[in-house]
Each structure stands twice: as structure tokens, then as C-alpha cells.
Design an enzyme around this catalytic site. Structure first.
Site, short mmCIF file in Angstrom:
data_model
loop_
_atom_site.label_atom_id
_atom_site.label_comp_id
_atom_site.label_asym_id
_atom_site.label_seq_id
_atom_site.Cartn_x
_atom_site.Cartn_y
_atom_site.Cartn_z
N ALA A 143 -2.70 -2.96 -2.12
CA ALA A 143 -3.24 -3.14 -0.81
C ALA A 143 -4.55 -3.86 -1.74
O ALA A 143 -4.53 -4.20 -2.70
CB ALA A 143 -3.87 -1.99 -0.37
N VAL A 165 -0.88 -8.15 -5.21
CA VAL A 165 -1.72 -7.06 -5.42
C VAL A 165 -2.79 -8.03 -3.84
O VAL A 165 -3.22 -9.43 -3.58
CB VAL A 165 -3.17 -7.87 -6.17
CG1 VAL A 165 -4.91 -7.00 -6.00
CG2 VAL A 165 -2.33 -7.35 -7.92
N CYS A 166 -3.48 -6.91 -2.95
CA CYS A 166 -4.52 -7.50 -1.68
C CYS A 166 -3.30 -8.38 -1.61
O CYS A 166 -2.31 -8.67 -0.80
CB CYS A 166 -5.45 -8.53 -2.90
SG CYS A 166 -6.70 -8.48 -0.94
N THR A 167 -3.75 -9.67 -0.71
CA THR A 167 -2.98 -10.61 0.06
C THR A 167 -2.23 -11.67 -0.73
O THR A 167 -1.04 -12.75 0.06
CB THR A 167 -4.03 -11.17 0.71
OG1 THR A 167 -5.39 -11.90 0.13
CG2 THR A 167 -4.92 -10.67 2.09
#
Length: 212
Positions: free
Chosen positions: A149, A99-101
Site C-alpha cells: 500500500a 510500492v504505493c502507486t
């Protein structure tokens, strides 16, 4: 169904807790929050600490690996012991997700080379520096690797994953259980939709946009 969520100082809490609220509803699910060593781990933003109940190196099984992001993820792109544990658990897992970075950690571990992947919109260039192809899509499936993202997209990813592991009815039941029915008051959740004034204000908040 063992779901392993690695945590580290500076992870973003919603990256982990959002998908957790969905995935722990899978049949026979066991969620394990794990870190370098058991004990409290402090997320970013002053959020109360989360208790890691196991050491990553001690885990000998993993069906779903879920790697959160956050400023701590960016700081650990050269953390070889953590990257080695991610590679090891990936080999055991049926699904490897981020998730995300958190996708930057997957990329730094060499797992995204030649694949399409997503991350927080501010980190696309970093992702591509590890050989991945960045796409702004909210959830990206590439075989058994799934990337989501920024922050809130982890819930979308988890629901899509439940459909593949169980079925659509399970996914819809869990969506109903957590009453996930997004109706945001503004349509500013992506760079191509946000008004310029919001972008300008966010630019003034740096390094915030470089730490998700």
C-alpha cells in the site's frame, strides 16, 4: 540475487529507499537502480536526485523487480516503453513487487488483471480500472507478485519478502538492523482511522492526494 528498482522523474523516494534498506541485506544481494538511461533521476517533492546506474533495456537478469510509485507513476500509465520493460523484467524475475502507486504501473502493464492488489488508498479505483481487485491490506501476495500500500508499507513488504526468500531469522535480523519498531504518535495512517478534521485538511491540499 539481483534486485532491480526502476526509477523515473517524479517517483516517491521512500517507495524505493525503504525497501532498498531491507532488501540489500539479503545474502549476495545486488541492487540496481535503473531508468530509461543512466544518470540522475529526480524524485517528487524536491528530494535530491538519485543516480540510475543502468538503462532498463540493458538489463539481462532480474531476480526481484521492485516498482515504486509517486506522481511520476500516474503520469506514465501510457508510457509503453516503460511498461514493456516492466513486462520483460517480470518474465525474468522470481518476484515482482510494487510500492504505493507503483502497482498502477504493474496493472497498466497487464500484470494484475484478475488479481487482488493494493495501492495508495486514493488510487483504488484506478487500479480496478485495469482489471485488478483493490484491497486496503498493507501487503498482498498473489503468487510471485507482491503489492504494498502507500509509501511506508514498502518496508513491511520487503521484510515479508525476505522471510520468503531467506527465512524469518534473516527478516528479523534486518528489522533489528534498521530498528524498524513503529510507534507513531497518532493513529491516523489509514482512511478508516483518520479523524475527519485530518481528512478535511488533506482534501484542501489537492491535488496532493491524487499524486502519490
Amino acid at each position: 540475487m539481483r534486485i532491480v528498482i526502476p526509477v523515473f522523474d517524479g517517483f516517491t523516494a521512500l517507495d524505493a529507499i525503504g525497501p532498498y534498506e531491507v532488501l540489500h541485506g539479503l545474502p549476495d544481494a545486488q541492487v540496481v537502480f535503473a531508468a530509461e538511461r543512466p544518470g540522475p533521476v529526480r524524485p517528487d517533492g524536491g528530494t535530491p536526485a538519485l543516480l540510475a546506474e543502468a538503462a532498463l533495456a540493458d538489463l539481462d537478469s532480474c531476480d526481484v523487480l521492485l516498482v515504486p510509485g509517486g506522481p511520476g507513476a500516474r503520469r506514465r500509465l501510457d508510457d509503453e516503453p516503460l511498461l514493456e520493460q516492466i513486462r520483460r523484467l517480470h518474465e525474468l524475475a522470481q518476484w515482482t513487487t510494487s510500492v504505493c502507486t507503483g502497482s498502477l504501473l504493474l496493472a497498466a502493464a497487464g500484470l494484475l488483471r484478475g488479481l487482488e492488489a493494493t495501492t495508495h488508498w486514493s488510487a483504488g479505483a484506478i487500479l480496478e480500472s485495469y482489471g485488478a481487485t483493490y484491497t486496503p491490506r498493507r501487503t498482498v501476495f498473489q503468487g510471485r507478485i507482491v503489492t504494498a500500500a502507500g509509501v511506508s508499507s514498502g518496508i513491511d513488504m520487503a521484510l515479508a519478502l525476505v522471510e520468503r526468500i531467506a527465512d524469518r531469522t534473516h527478516a528479523e535480523a534486518l528489522q533489528l538492523l534498521i530498528e524498524y519498531d513503529p510507534q507513531p504518535p497518532f493513529d491516523a495512517g489509514a482512511p478508516d482511522k483518520a479523524p475527519q478534521a485530518a481528512k478535511d485538511l488533506l482534501a484542501e491540499w489537492r491535488p496532493y492526494t491524487a499524486t502519490r
